[in-house]
Design a protein around this motif. Structure first.
Motif, mmCIF file in Angstrom:
data_model
loop_
_atom_site.group_PDB
_atom_site.id
_atom_site.type_symbol
_atom_site.label_atom_id
_atom_site.label_comp_id
_atom_site.label_asym_id
_atom_site.label_seq_id
_atom_site.Cartn_x
_atom_site.Cartn_y
_atom_site.Cartn_z
ATOM 1 N N VAL A 103 0.870 -1.176 0.000
ATOM 2 C CA VAL A 103 0.000 0.000 0.000
ATOM 3 C C VAL A 103 0.907 1.226 0.000
ATOM 4 O O VAL A 103 1.865 1.297 0.779
ATOM 5 C CB VAL A 103 -0.916 0.009 1.243
ATOM 6 N N ARG A 104 0.605 2.202 -0.873
ATOM 7 C CA ARG A 104 1.454 3.390 -1.000
ATOM 8 C C ARG A 104 0.643 4.665 -0.779
ATOM 9 O O ARG A 104 -0.396 4.847 -1.394
ATOM 10 C CB ARG A 104 2.104 3.414 -2.379
ATOM 11 N N HIS A 105 1.164 5.543 0.082
ATOM 12 C CA HIS A 105 0.577 6.855 0.359
ATOM 13 C C HIS A 105 1.671 7.888 0.089
ATOM 14 O O HIS A 105 2.833 7.636 0.420
ATOM 15 C CB HIS A 105 0.132 6.963 1.821
ATOM 16 N N ARG A 106 1.295 9.049 -0.464
ATOM 17 C CA ARG A 106 2.321 10.043 -0.836
ATOM 18 C C ARG A 106 1.990 11.454 -0.368
ATOM 19 O O ARG A 106 0.851 11.894 -0.462
ATOM 20 C CB ARG A 106 2.479 10.105 -2.351
ATOM 21 N N LEU A 107 3.030 12.135 0.079
ATOM 22 C CA LEU A 107 2.993 13.563 0.356
ATOM 23 C C LEU A 107 3.992 14.210 -0.585
ATOM 24 O O LEU A 107 5.173 13.848 -0.581
ATOM 25 C CB LEU A 107 3.399 13.848 1.811
ATOM 26 N N GLU A 122 -0.682 -6.308 6.766
ATOM 27 C CA GLU A 122 -0.796 -6.442 8.220
ATOM 28 C C GLU A 122 -1.064 -5.097 8.899
ATOM 29 O O GLU A 122 -1.619 -5.051 9.989
ATOM 30 C CB GLU A 122 0.484 -7.073 8.807
ATOM 31 N N PHE A 123 -0.660 -4.021 8.245
ATOM 32 C CA PHE A 123 -1.006 -2.675 8.717
ATOM 33 C C PHE A 123 -2.253 -2.250 7.946
ATOM 34 O O PHE A 123 -2.179 -1.538 6.949
ATOM 35 C CB PHE A 123 0.145 -1.688 8.478
ATOM 36 N N ALA A 148 -1.030 1.393 11.195
ATOM 37 C CA ALA A 148 -1.508 0.715 12.400
ATOM 38 C C ALA A 148 -2.167 -0.609 12.030
ATOM 39 O O ALA A 148 -2.643 -0.794 10.915
ATOM 40 C CB ALA A 148 -2.498 1.608 13.146
ATOM 41 N N THR A 149 -2.194 -1.499 13.002
ATOM 42 C CA THR A 149 -2.803 -2.811 12.777
ATOM 43 C C THR A 149 -4.297 -2.808 13.073
ATOM 44 O O THR A 149 -4.996 -3.737 12.679
ATOM 45 C CB THR A 149 -2.136 -3.876 13.663
ATOM 46 N N TRP A 174 7.006 -1.660 7.308
ATOM 47 C CA TRP A 174 6.586 -0.452 6.623
ATOM 48 C C TRP A 174 7.861 0.284 6.227
ATOM 49 O O TRP A 174 8.935 -0.008 6.738
ATOM 50 C CB TRP A 174 5.665 0.414 7.501
ATOM 51 N N GLY A 175 7.733 1.211 5.287
ATOM 52 C CA GLY A 175 8.919 1.924 4.845
ATOM 53 C C GLY A 175 8.608 3.324 4.353
ATOM 54 O O GLY A 175 7.456 3.674 4.075
ATOM 55 N N LEU A 176 9.649 4.125 4.256
ATOM 56 C CA LEU A 176 9.567 5.481 3.720
ATOM 57 C C LEU A 176 10.566 5.597 2.566
ATOM 58 O O LEU A 176 11.696 5.135 2.684
ATOM 59 C CB LEU A 176 9.921 6.524 4.793
#
Length: 183
Positions: A103-107, A122-123, A148-149, A174-176
């Motif tokens: 899953v990818r979220h971007r700012l 899992e998150f 979060a789980t 998770w990663g950045l």
């Protein structure tokens, strides 16, 4: 998280093991704050791969209703959207995985450069929180994207809590990563 060979990616892996004799409920959330370089938050855009959100009581931080679709609401960030004046303290779910299970979220700033938060299934929850803080009269807005789980109050509601049996383990990553920068 799938093995990455991107030098601009930082991956964090959490592990938990129930070493007790009885089942144990478990939940985890981490609080990374994201920035798109030196760009003020109000000049950034946010993209969240989230289809629902849970309304919460801002005073107590507890859910006031079940998950609701974000489509067409002020909480719809399924396409990049400006954060100018946006205030969030919102748990999101129904996270949309890419074909690789991430899953990818971007700012991003106006130039398209920024940071991407990557999570694994899992998150299953993401809290988005904007805050204003500063010293000496220089207030600055910030954004935390919190993988979060489970949702707030999960142990009382029984929603998406992880229950570890004796001897059972759990791990997730998770990663950045930087986006929009040429190598």
């Amino acid at each position: 998280m799938a093995e990455e060979h991107d030098a601009s990616l930082v991956v964090v892996t959490h592990t938990a093991t129930n070493i007790g004799d009885f089942h144990a409920p478990f939940g985890l959330g981490v609080h990374p704050y994201l920035r798109a370089g030196e760009t003020p938050l109000d000049e950034c855009s946010l993209h969240l791969a989230a289809g629902t959100r849970v309304p919460i009581d801002r005073e107590r931080g507890l859910p006031t209703a079940y998950s609701q679709p974000v489509t067409g609401t002020e909480y719809d960030f399924t396409a990049p959207r400006s954060l100018a004046g946006v205030r969030l303290a919102t748990p999101f779910s129904a996270l949309d995985e890419d074909a690789d299970g991430v899953v990818r979220h971007r700012l991003c700033g106006p130039d398209g450069r920024g940071v991407e938060l990557r999570t694994v299934p899992e998150f299953g929850w993401l809290y988005a929180t904007t805050e204003t803080a500063g010293s000496g009269g220089a207030a600055e807005r910030s954004l935390a994207l919190i993988p979060a789980t489970c949702p707030p109050d999960a142990f009382n509601l029984g929603i998406d809590e992880v229950v570890l049996q004796p001897g059972q383990g759990w791990d997730a990553s998770w990663g950045l990563g930087a986006v929009g920068f040429s190598g």
